[in-house]
Design a protein around this motif. Structure first.
Motif, short mmCIF file in Angstrom:
data_model
loop_
_atom_site.label_atom_id
_atom_site.label_comp_id
_atom_site.label_asym_id
_atom_site.label_seq_id
_atom_site.Cartn_x
_atom_site.Cartn_y
_atom_site.Cartn_z
N ARG A 75 14.94 55.50 56.65
CA ARG A 75 14.77 54.12 56.21
C ARG A 75 13.51 53.50 56.80
NH1 ARG A 75 20.60 51.24 56.92
NH2 ARG A 75 21.79 52.84 55.84
N ARG A 76 13.33 53.74 58.09
CA ARG A 76 12.13 53.19 58.74
C ARG A 76 10.87 53.81 58.13
NH1 ARG A 76 13.05 52.75 65.22
NH2 ARG A 76 14.31 50.86 65.14
N ARG A 77 10.90 55.12 57.91
CA ARG A 77 9.75 55.79 57.34
C ARG A 77 9.44 55.23 55.95
NH1 ARG A 77 10.75 61.65 56.61
NH2 ARG A 77 11.10 61.13 54.47
N LEU A 78 10.49 55.05 55.12
CA LEU A 78 10.30 54.51 53.78
C LEU A 78 9.77 53.07 53.84
CD1 LEU A 78 10.60 54.99 50.78
CD2 LEU A 78 12.94 54.14 50.93
N THR A 79 10.32 52.28 54.76
CA THR A 79 9.85 50.89 54.92
C THR A 79 8.40 50.86 55.40
OG1 THR A 79 12.11 50.23 55.49
CG2 THR A 79 10.33 48.70 56.06
N ARG A 80 8.09 51.72 56.35
CA ARG A 80 6.72 51.79 56.87
C ARG A 80 5.74 52.22 55.78
NH1 ARG A 80 3.98 56.03 58.39
NH2 ARG A 80 5.82 57.33 58.60
N ARG A 81 6.11 53.22 55.00
CA ARG A 81 5.23 53.71 53.95
C ARG A 81 5.07 52.68 52.84
NH1 ARG A 81 6.05 59.83 52.55
NH2 ARG A 81 3.92 59.52 51.84
#
Length: 179
Positions: A75-81
């Motif tokens: 989730r964090r990776r998707l939000t960051r990207r």
């Protein structure tokens, strides 16, 4: 603190104790009891302590396997990207606005340059006409000057001949009158 961080702090502490401990002891011994440890004997043990510290560091850090990066939460990776994509799009829109403004300025400059070039072309045509007129005047004036110069030369020559003849007649008259 994480375990790897604690291990790193422990290793650095050991190296500091290995290098600084003997160095401080040797310097203190040389300063406070110069009879047992003269200052001229101090560099050898100091170099030895530094070599030991370097060897300890090489052994501890040289053989450690590379650490694997920690897994990031999806989730964090998707939000960051997604945030990175939004930032990139915002930057692209800003740059496109700047490029449009620059292009607009360049088009205005080009139009101004074309107008200036047309005006300069008109001046050039006028200058060519005026140059032709000036050349005609100069050449015509030169021809007039040449004719005037010839007339002046003829007048001087005739005046010289008349003066010469008058002088010759006067000389003859004077010569006959005195004889």
């Amino acid at each position: 603190m994480k375990a790897s961080r604690i291990q790193s702090v422990a290793v650095v502490s050991m190296v500091v104790l290995c290098a600084i401990g003997p160095t401080v002891f040797l310097v203190a011994a040389a300063v406070f009891n110069p009879a047992k440890m003269p200052l001229r004997d101090l560099p050898g043990p100091l170099v030895g302590a530094i070599i030991i510290a370097v060897i300890v560091l090489a052994v501890l850090f040289g053989n450690s396997p590379p650490r694997a990066p920690a897994e990031e939460d999806p989730r964090r990776r998707l939000t960051r990207r997604a945030a990175e994509v939004n930032t990139a799009i915002t930057e692209a829109v800003r740059v496109m606005g700047e490029l449009a403004a620059d292009l607009d300025g360049l088009q205005r400059s080009r139009a101004a340059l074309e107008a200036e070039a047309a005006r300069q072309q008109e001046y050039l045509e006028l200058d060519r006409d005026e140059a032709a007129k000036v050349m005609a005047l100069v050449h015509g004036n030169e021809a007039g000057k040449e004719k005037a110069q010839r007339r002046r030369e003829i007048v001087i020559a005739v005046a010289g001949c008349v003066a010469g003849a008058a002088f010759a007649v006067a000389w003859d008259l004077m010569k006959t009158a005195w004889l």
